[in-house]
Design a protein around this motif. Structure first.
Motif, short mmCIF file in Angstrom:
data_model
loop_
_atom_site.label_atom_id
_atom_site.label_comp_id
_atom_site.label_asym_id
_atom_site.label_seq_id
_atom_site.Cartn_x
_atom_site.Cartn_y
_atom_site.Cartn_z
N ALA A 19 36.05 30.82 35.94
CA ALA A 19 37.40 30.26 35.89
C ALA A 19 38.16 30.73 34.65
O ALA A 19 38.72 29.93 33.91
CB ALA A 19 37.35 28.73 35.96
N GLU A 20 38.15 32.03 34.44
CA GLU A 20 38.86 32.62 33.31
C GLU A 20 39.98 33.51 33.81
O GLU A 20 39.99 33.91 34.97
CB GLU A 20 37.90 33.47 32.46
N LYS A 21 40.90 33.81 32.93
CA LYS A 21 41.95 34.80 33.21
C LYS A 21 41.74 35.94 32.24
O LYS A 21 41.71 35.70 31.03
CB LYS A 21 43.34 34.19 33.02
N PRO A 22 41.57 37.16 32.67
CA PRO A 22 41.45 37.56 34.07
C PRO A 22 40.17 37.00 34.69
O PRO A 22 39.25 36.57 33.99
CB PRO A 22 41.41 39.09 34.01
#
Length: 129
Positions: free
Chosen positions: A74-77
């Motif tokens: 659940a990270e960006k990117p």
């Protein structure tokens, strides 16, 4: 009389397991992930010749059948990794042995195929087809 898990019985679910694990991409993906959890891009680079579409479809089938876990950080990117489940870990040594067998024996298989094809060609030519 058939017993549970008898692959010679037409309605045995173990046949589904055999079909799943006998695919060439599965036989390459699982041992690759066994070394360490891998991201999609790493798998694409490691497994020469697999398309993104086929990799995605195969990963989904493996996840659906409980052989891999998809870890979404659940990270960006986006950061997603795939790792083996316990049941897949019990399978990896068997797949690695099949990989080693194929790597060791492919010259004999190639030679047999060439011999067979040449024989078929001669027979075709001799029969006037």
């Amino acid at each position: 009389m058939a017993f549970p898990g008898d692959v010679y019985v037409s309605n045995c679910s173990a046949r589904d397991a055999l079909e799943l694990i006998s695919g060439k991409w599965v036989m390459l993906i699982l041992p690759a992930i066994a070394r360490q959890p891998m991201r999609n891009g790493e798998l694409l680079r490691r497994i020469d010749g697999i398309s993104q579409k086929v990799l995605t479809q195969t990963l989904r089938r493996l996840e659906r059948n409980g052989l891999i876990e998809r870890l979404d950080f659940a990270e960006k990117p986006a950061h997603v990794e795939y790792r083996l489940t316990a049941v897949a870990c019990s399978l990896v040594d068997t797949l690695a042995a099949l990989d080693r067998w194929a790597e060791h024996n492919f010259p004999q298989l190639d030679a047999a195929r060439e011999l067979y094809d040449a024989r078929q060609l001669r027979q075709s030519a001799g029969s006037g087809e």
